[in-house]
Design a protein around this motif. Structure first.
Motif, PDB file in Angstrom:
ATOM      1  N   LYS B  88       0.836  -1.203   0.000  1.00  0.00           N
ATOM      2  CA  LYS B  88       0.000   0.000   0.000  1.00  0.00           C
ATOM      3  C   LYS B  88       0.876   1.262   0.000  1.00  0.00           C
ATOM      4  CE  LYS B  88      -3.738  -1.753  -0.887  1.00  0.00           C
ATOM      5  NZ  LYS B  88      -2.940  -2.525  -1.862  1.00  0.00           N
ATOM      6  N   THR B  89       2.002   1.197   0.697  1.00  0.00           N
ATOM      7  CA  THR B  89       2.935   2.327   0.674  1.00  0.00           C
ATOM      8  C   THR B  89       3.419   2.563  -0.751  1.00  0.00           C
ATOM      9  OG1 THR B  89       3.673   1.711   2.866  1.00  0.00           O
ATOM     10  CG2 THR B  89       5.082   3.226   1.661  1.00  0.00           C
ATOM     11  N   GLN B  90       3.740   1.465  -1.431  1.00  0.00           N
ATOM     12  CA  GLN B  90       4.238   1.577  -2.800  1.00  0.00           C
ATOM     13  C   GLN B  90       3.123   2.015  -3.757  1.00  0.00           C
ATOM     14  OE1 GLN B  90       7.386   1.578  -3.667  1.00  0.00           O
ATOM     15  NE2 GLN B  90       7.953   1.156  -1.560  1.00  0.00           N
ATOM     16  N   MET B  91       1.899   1.481  -3.539  1.00  0.00           N
ATOM     17  CA  MET B  91       0.797   1.862  -4.433  1.00  0.00           C
ATOM     18  C   MET B  91       0.455   3.337  -4.237  1.00  0.00           C
ATOM     19  SD  MET B  91      -0.896   0.490  -6.909  1.00  0.00           S
ATOM     20  CE  MET B  91      -1.672  -1.127  -6.956  1.00  0.00           C
ATOM     21  N   LEU B  92       0.652   3.809  -3.010  1.00  0.00           N
ATOM     22  CA  LEU B  92       0.417   5.227  -2.756  1.00  0.00           C
ATOM     23  C   LEU B  92       1.389   6.087  -3.578  1.00  0.00           C
ATOM     24  CD1 LEU B  92      -1.476   6.970  -1.012  1.00  0.00           C
ATOM     25  CD2 LEU B  92       0.267   6.955   0.778  1.00  0.00           C
ATOM     26  N   ARG B  93       2.594   5.590  -3.784  1.00  0.00           N
ATOM     27  CA  ARG B  93       3.548   6.306  -4.646  1.00  0.00           C
ATOM     28  C   ARG B  93       3.012   6.348  -6.071  1.00  0.00           C
ATOM     29  NH1 ARG B  93       8.482   3.359  -5.138  1.00  0.00           N
ATOM     30  NH2 ARG B  93       9.274   5.184  -6.190  1.00  0.00           N
ATOM     31  N   VAL B  94       2.465   5.203  -6.526  1.00  0.00           N
ATOM     32  CA  VAL B  94       1.893   5.164  -7.872  1.00  0.00           C
ATOM     33  C   VAL B  94       0.736   6.158  -7.950  1.00  0.00           C
ATOM     34  CG1 VAL B  94       0.742   3.712  -9.597  1.00  0.00           C
ATOM     35  CG2 VAL B  94       2.544   2.731  -8.159  1.00  0.00           C
ATOM     36  N   TYR B  95      -0.125   6.123  -6.921  1.00  0.00           N
ATOM     37  CA  TYR B  95      -1.281   7.045  -6.870  1.00  0.00           C
ATOM     38  C   TYR B  95      -0.818   8.495  -6.989  1.00  0.00           C
ATOM     39  CZ  TYR B  95      -5.259   9.616  -4.934  1.00  0.00           C
ATOM     40  OH  TYR B  95      -6.280  10.515  -4.745  1.00  0.00           O
ATOM     41  N   ASP B  96       0.191   8.839  -6.207  1.00  0.00           N
ATOM     42  CA  ASP B  96       0.672  10.223  -6.231  1.00  0.00           C
ATOM     43  C   ASP B  96       1.167  10.617  -7.620  1.00  0.00           C
ATOM     44  OD1 ASP B  96       0.035  10.866  -3.634  1.00  0.00           O
ATOM     45  OD2 ASP B  96       1.958  10.174  -2.821  1.00  0.00           O
ATOM     46  N   SER B  97       1.719   9.630  -8.337  1.00  0.00           N
ATOM     47  CA  SER B  97       2.270   9.959  -9.656  1.00  0.00           C
ATOM     48  C   SER B  97       1.180  10.088 -10.725  1.00  0.00           C
ATOM     49  CB  SER B  97       3.316   8.925 -10.074  1.00  0.00           C
ATOM     50  OG  SER B  97       2.684   7.713 -10.431  1.00  0.00           O
ATOM     51  N   ILE B  98      -0.010   9.505 -10.474  1.00  0.00           N
ATOM     52  CA  ILE B  98      -1.045   9.512 -11.530  1.00  0.00           C
ATOM     53  C   ILE B  98      -2.332  10.218 -11.094  1.00  0.00           C
ATOM     54  CG2 ILE B  98      -0.219   7.460 -12.753  1.00  0.00           C
ATOM     55  CD1 ILE B  98      -3.201   6.806 -10.802  1.00  0.00           C
ATOM     56  N   LYS B  99      -2.332  10.819  -9.910  1.00  0.00           N
ATOM     57  CA  LYS B  99      -3.612  11.301  -9.373  1.00  0.00           C
ATOM     58  C   LYS B  99      -4.264  12.393 -10.212  1.00  0.00           C
ATOM     59  CE  LYS B  99      -1.466  14.124  -5.793  1.00  0.00           C
ATOM     60  NZ  LYS B  99      -1.201  14.173  -4.347  1.00  0.00           N
ATOM     61  N   SER B 100      -3.457  13.126 -10.956  1.00  0.00           N
ATOM     62  CA  SER B 100      -4.095  14.136 -11.805  1.00  0.00           C
ATOM     63  C   SER B 100      -4.101  13.712 -13.272  1.00  0.00           C
ATOM     64  CB  SER B 100      -3.385  15.481 -11.628  1.00  0.00           C
ATOM     65  OG  SER B 100      -2.009  15.308 -11.814  1.00  0.00           O
ATOM     66  N   ASP B 101      -3.927  12.416 -13.498  1.00  0.00           N
ATOM     67  CA  ASP B 101      -3.890  11.900 -14.861  1.00  0.00           C
ATOM     68  C   ASP B 101      -5.205  11.176 -15.171  1.00  0.00           C
ATOM     69  OD1 ASP B 101      -3.482  10.479 -17.185  1.00  0.00           O
ATOM     70  OD2 ASP B 101      -1.389  10.023 -16.710  1.00  0.00           O
ATOM     71  N   PRO B 102      -6.041  11.741 -16.040  1.00  0.00           N
ATOM     72  CA  PRO B 102      -7.359  11.130 -16.274  1.00  0.00           C
ATOM     73  C   PRO B 102      -7.289   9.765 -16.961  1.00  0.00           C
ATOM     74  CG  PRO B 102      -6.955  12.936 -17.808  1.00  0.00           C
ATOM     75  CD  PRO B 102      -5.829  12.956 -16.831  1.00  0.00           C
ATOM     76  N   GLU B 103      -6.122   9.429 -17.521  1.00  0.00           N
ATOM     77  CA  GLU B 103      -6.019   8.175 -18.275  1.00  0.00           C
ATOM     78  C   GLU B 103      -5.784   6.946 -17.403  1.00  0.00           C
ATOM     79  OE1 GLU B 103      -3.766   7.799 -22.313  1.00  0.00           O
ATOM     80  OE2 GLU B 103      -3.046   9.610 -21.325  1.00  0.00           O
ATOM     81  N   VAL B 104      -5.347   7.162 -16.157  1.00  0.00           N
ATOM     82  CA  VAL B 104      -4.874   6.032 -15.346  1.00  0.00           C
ATOM     83  C   VAL B 104      -5.661   5.879 -14.042  1.00  0.00           C
ATOM     84  CG1 VAL B 104      -2.804   4.909 -14.415  1.00  0.00           C
ATOM     85  CG2 VAL B 104      -2.566   6.585 -16.258  1.00  0.00           C
ATOM     86  N   LEU B 105      -6.039   4.635 -13.708  1.00  0.00           N
ATOM     87  CA  LEU B 105      -6.769   4.334 -12.473  1.00  0.00           C
ATOM     88  C   LEU B 105      -6.054   3.208 -11.705  1.00  0.00           C
ATOM     89  CD1 LEU B 105     -10.440   4.171 -13.886  1.00  0.00           C
ATOM     90  CD2 LEU B 105      -9.358   6.126 -12.760  1.00  0.00           C
ATOM     91  N   ILE B 106      -6.511   3.011 -10.466  1.00  0.00           N
ATOM     92  CA  ILE B 106      -5.976   1.904  -9.650  1.00  0.00           C
ATOM     93  C   ILE B 106      -7.149   1.059  -9.154  1.00  0.00           C
ATOM     94  CG2 ILE B 106      -4.643   1.281  -7.583  1.00  0.00           C
ATOM     95  CD1 ILE B 106      -3.188   3.967  -7.820  1.00  0.00           C
TER      96      ILE B 106
END
Lengths: 168, 209
Positions: B88-106
């Protein structure tokens, strides 16, 4: 000692690129070592402290860092941070108790509410708890100095075994 | 002095080579995972099967939610003390990198749906500080979750009472493209692997440009 040898290297005539880079390489190697040891060097240089600290780090990585993270930063409002923690500063005896008995119910850390059960680790010995405490209380922002097993044993004998009230 | 000169020449040559190799090579597409079939002149790739789960807002999440989106999927449960907190710590890094990107979800699936109710997942997501429209935490029928994990995402997820947490599961993060094909598999407990994932998300986006 180390500082002097770097100085010597820098002031020597520069014979080739390899030697020119050497001091920088040494500095780069020293940088992380210095920051990691911060608490240790400031507080206590005794062999006993080092032994507690090294063992404590290993125990921390085995039992604690999955949730609290290697760098003690925790995770969101799920796992509280240890690197900066007013809860740790103000609740030393509670922290010693909850390492063994776990923690249940709401706690406030740095003004934020956390409420996820921390499991008990009943297998930890008094010495191991002292080592973990020495590690977490002398790393990141903490500089408490050694947490001796004697002190820990006294505290542990006063903990309430029921984890729901251990922190009260 | 002579050796110093040689070093300088070497450095110039190396730098030149580096630029040459970067400029001359077209970026290769990411691999496509799973079995493939050739039907006539078309190749049919392995895709994620149809699914329907419920997210932390009690909203139904299915293939349509991810239509024309790139997404990262994983399997976890909130009471897990072993690898999940690291994931979850690592996925949060992914989230932070894509949170303003409309093309990518988790998409995070719980493998312990009996314990991980919608309310619990909601609390978990709120405590992580993430937005539901970006990062879906889903629960549903246990067999459906295990089945999609194993047959669609090639991820391990099953109950095992002998395990410390009561489940066997992999810490894998899976990168899914807009055609619901698996384009990457990463160890969600390793920072370097997650760095690679974040790079691959950008690479995959470039394939659609």
């Amino acid at each position: 000692m180390r500082g002097k040898s770097i100085h010597d290297l820098i002031t020597k005539p520069r014979r080739n690129a390899g030697l020119m880079l050497l001091p920088f390489a040494i500095i780069m190697m020293l940088l992380p070592a210095c920051s990691a040891k911060d608490g240790r060097e400031k507080n206590n240089n005794s062999a006993k402290f080092d032994q507690y600290y090294i063992q404590g780090e290993e125990l921390y990585l085995n039992h604690c860092s999955n949730c609290h993270q290697k760098d003690g930063s925790g995770l969101g409002l799920i796992y509280p941070p240890l690197n900066q923690s007013d809860f740790m500063d103000n609740n030393f005896t509670k922290v010693i108790c909850l390492i063994r008995h776990g923690q249940r119910g709401e706690i406030i850390v740095n003004g934020k509410n956390f409420n996820k059960e921390m499991p008990a680790i009943p297998t930890l010995t008094d010495l191991e708890i002292a080592e973990i405490a020495t590690y977490i209380y002398n790393t990141w922002s903490h500089q408490r100095g050694i947490v001796a097993v004697k002190e820990v044993s006294v505290i542990l004998s006063t903990c309430q075994k029921d984890s729901t009230s251990a922190h009260k | 002095m002579k050796s110093n000169m040689n070093m300088q020449i070497l450095a110039v040559v190396m730098t030149g080579l580096l630029f040459y190799s970067c400029a001359g090579k077209k970026e290769a597409p990411l691999p496509i995972f799973g079995e493939r079939e050739v039907v006539g002149s078309d190749t049919v790739f392995h895709t994620i099967a149809d699914f329907e789960f419920v997210n932390q807002d009690s909203v139904i999440v299915n293939n349509k939610t991810f239509a024309n989106k790139i997404y990262v999927a994983d399997f976890f449960f909130t009471s897990c003390r072993t690898i999940c907190p690291i994931m979850k710590t690592q996925m949060l890094r992914v989230y932070d990198s894509i949170k303003s990107d409309p093309e990518v979800l988790i998409l995070s699936h719980t493998i312990d749906p009996e314990y991980d109710t919608v309310a619990l997942l909601r609390d978990f997501a709120e405590r992580l500080g993430v937005k539901s429209e970006k990062w879906h935490f889903v629960t549903g029928n246990k067999d459906d979750i295990y089945k999609i994990a194993q047959t669609s995402y090639f991820a391990t997820a099953m109950e095992d009472k002998s395990e410390p947490d009561g489940f066997i599961h992999s810490g894998a993060f899976l990168l899914i493209d807009k055609e619901q094909r698996i384009r990457g598999k990463y160890d969600g407990t390793k920072e370097e692997d997650v760095n690679r994932l974040m790079g691959d998300i950008e690479r995959l986006k470039r394939e659609y440009q």
